[in-house]
Scaffold this active site. Structure first.
Site, PDB file in Angstrom:
ATOM      1  CG  ASP A  44      -1.906   1.182   1.179  1.00 57.93           C
ATOM      2  OD1 ASP A  44      -2.952   1.027   0.523  1.00 57.93           O
ATOM      3  OD2 ASP A  44      -1.628   2.229   1.773  1.00 57.93           O
ATOM      4  CD  GLU A  46      -1.596   6.330   2.627  1.00 54.00           C
ATOM      5  OE1 GLU A  46      -2.213   7.277   2.094  1.00 54.00           O
ATOM      6  OE2 GLU A  46      -2.143   5.259   2.942  1.00 54.00           O
ATOM      7  CG  HIS A 185      -6.667   7.148   4.721  1.00 54.86           C
ATOM      8  ND1 HIS A 185      -6.902   6.776   3.416  1.00 54.86           N
ATOM      9  CD2 HIS A 185      -7.884   7.388   5.273  1.00 54.86           C
ATOM     10  CE1 HIS A 185      -8.206   6.811   3.186  1.00 54.86           C
ATOM     11  NE2 HIS A 185      -8.825   7.164   4.293  1.00 54.86           N
TER      12      HIS A 185
END
Length: 608
Positions: A44, A46, A185
């Site tokens: 993942d 950001e 997040h």
């Protein structure tokens, strides 16, 4: 990062075995790699934005698993080399201070690729994360290893029903599968949550007979029974540029799209290459496909916009409501003020727009208030109220941000000078706004108030972009007729007749033919378009819904006119932008927001 150790057992050479008879049935293991033996790296990212072209990575998190057992983790912040937008900081909690001492992506990328070497990458909405990683490799001329990729979004859309989960967001799926980590997040926590989602989906896939990696990757890509059963809908679609409409049994338009090859594009909806969940659902409801052949790509683009605005199909997400634009209006009253409105009327007021959102309009209005001391109160201020002393006062007058016409300190004649300055800005002279904003930015920077300076820069950028768009659209809409030509892809010319910003006719001139007869025929048969709000540069039609040209259509025409090889054939009107308009500042604003080049030297922290 944690490191896992592996033991490889070396077997002694075996004796030669007799060949297996061809009639013997193979085992399930012969059909592919068992899922229990596959090493997954769930990743993942950001980032500073949604596009890999103009955004950068701020954090990478990854978890390596095999057979349901975690083998290692990889997590690090990344210095993006550019400012992190405030809304990204509010979403992720990652601040500029947190990434200042973090390594650049050039240092992190080799370590991550080594961590994931020989594994299958898994991501939630994989095109986003993998796209950023591929872009990072491409920028550094590093070959992408070609990892097999599994997208948990695609799997969830095939395995779960709307009765089980309302959507396929990571937070929703993590809650549904009772993940041990709640997504927040942050890259590593989101990767841990995706691991639990992956295991839950694999468990559900067992009921579909999916036991190998090859079956897992092909499961989400395989066409649904509805897709396979409706391939005949593309049989009569021609191989030509144009627009296509999917309709249900009642004739309701479900979706409108455009393509340079209608037959090829429509057929793709009935194959495994179409993986969008909404598109597959739409195909299940469709009963017919209606093609509309167009002469040029511009005509197809414009027709698509008009059809979407007219039918508002449930499966189209953009351009459905072209009337939802806003305008910045200088009101008509003794003491005018700036107001944000949804409609432009022929009431003698000055307008700036159309603007894409209310937020952009508010930023542009704030930039104007920095340059011109108009009143910012919302009361209807009349001369009678001022003379009787009944008008309400506000704190802005005490701060020197307003001339206080409500108390009589500023006469109507002097206040009229402020309104005239705003009308001049709307007409095309943006120098007062740019000068006021630049002076304030410089003063704030000297005082080391960088966040306030950045906010002021954002206001100026919003105003410049809004004014630039309004001036370009206004110049095109003010032309009674514009005829232009551009080289066609297969030879010859594409010809467009534009009247008051609206595409009135489009056609092609064959290779080697004299263009004049074709141009004359197009002009003679072109649609009649009348300006709705006066004449001249301010004659922006109210919108396509009332017979005029919408802002999106005019922007399509302008992009076509800016294309390579475009030539002006005829012009009835004045097609130009103001000398002191916003267009001359647009390049500076775009450069200010451009991402820092990866090769740029990193600024050193000053010694104190």
């Amino acid at each position: 990062m944690s490191v896992a150790s592996f033991t490889v057992a070396v077997m002694p050479p075996a004796k030669a075995l007799p060949p297996v008879p061809s009639g013997v049935q193979g085992t399930l293991d012969d059909l592919g790699t068992p899922l229990a033996d596959v090493t997954f790296v769930v990743v993942d990212l950001e980032t500073t934005g949604g596009s890999a072209r103009d955004s950068a990575i701020t954090e990478i998190g990854a978890v390596k698993v095999r057979g349901g057992v975690e083998l290692g983790e990889f997590g690090t912040l990344v210095d993006p080399g550019a400012p992190i937008p405030p809304f990204i900081t509010a979403l992720t909690g990652i601040t500029q201070q947190m990434v200042y001492a973090a390594p650049r992506i050039a240092e992190v990328l080799p370590a991550f690729l080594e961590f994931a070497r020989g594994c299958v990458l898994v991501a939630h909405n994989a095109p986003f994360d993998i796209g950023f990683l591929k872009a990072a490799c491409a920028e550094r001329e590093r070959p992408w290893p070609g990892f097999p990729v599994v997208d948990t979004v695609d799997l969830a859309r095939r395995v779960l029903t709307r009765d089980e989960v309302p959507n396929c967001k990571l937070e929703t799926l993590a809650r549904h599968f009772r993940a041990a980590t709640t997504p927040n997040h942050r890259a590593l926590d989101d990767a841990r949550a995706t691991v639990d989602v992956l295991h839950g989906l694999i468990e559900r896939l067992g009921s579909f007979g999916v036991t190998s990696l090859e079956e897992l990757r092909g499961f989400a890509k395989a066409p649904t029974p509805e897709q396979r059963g409706k391939r005949h809908l593309a049989d009569d679609v021609p191989s030509a540029p144009g627009v296509y409409l999917f309709e249900d049994a009642r004739g309701e338009v479900l979706y409108v799209g455009k393509s340079g090859d209608l037959r090829s594009r429509v057929r793709s909806y009935f194959t495994g290459s179409e993986t969008r969940w909404r598109a597959r659902e739409m195909v299940g409801l469709a009963e017919r496909v209606r093609p509309i052949v167009c002469a040029t790509g511009l005509e197809a683009e414009v027709r698509e916009l008009r059809l979407i605005a007219a039918h508002k199909p449930r499966y189209n997400r953009r351009s459905k409501f072209p009337e939802r634009v806003v305008w910045l209006k200088l009101t008509v009253e003794p003491f005018p003020r700036l107001s944000i409105v949804r409609e432009r009327r022929p009431d003698g007021a000055a307008y700036l727009g159309p603007l894409g959102s209310r937020r952009q309009a508010e930023e542009a209005r704030a930039a104007l208030h920095e340059a011109v001391p108009l009143r910012q109160c919302t009361q209807r201020l009349t001369l009678a109220l001022v003379e009787r002393g009944k008008a309400q006062t506000c704190a802005l007058a005490d701060l020197g941000r307003c001339g206080a016409p409500c108390t009589g300190h500023e006469t109507p004649e002097r206040y009229a000078g402020h309104a005239a300055a705003v009308r001049s800005v709307f007409a095309g002279d943006v120098r007062p706004v740019a000068a006021a904003a630049t002076a304030r930015i410089d003063r704030l920077a000297v005082e080391l108030r960088y966040e306030e300076a950045a906010a002021q820069r954002d206001r100026l950028a919003a105003f410049v972009r809004a004014a630039s768009r309004a001036q370009r659209l206004g110049a095109l809409a003010g032309c009674a007729q514009l005829v232009a030509a551009r080289p066609a892809p297969g030879g010859g010319w594409e010809v467009s007749v534009v009247r008051h910003g609206r595409l009135a006719a489009a056609g092609t001139v064959p290779r080697g033919a004299h263009p004049r007869p074709y141009v004359d025929a197009l002009i003679a048969t072109a649609e009649t378009v009348l300006p709705e709000l006066g004449a001249g540069p301010d004659a922006i039609p109210a919108g396509a819904e009332s017979g005029g040209a919408g802002a999106e259509e005019m922007e399509c025409v302008l992009r076509w006119l800016d294309g390579p090889g475009a030539r002006l054939v005829e012009l009835d009107g004045v097609w130009t932008c103001p000398v002191h308009g916003a267009e001359r500042l647009r390049a500076r604003i775009d450069r200010a927001y451009a991402p820092v080049e990866p090769s740029a030297p990193r600024p050193r922290r000053p010694l104190r």
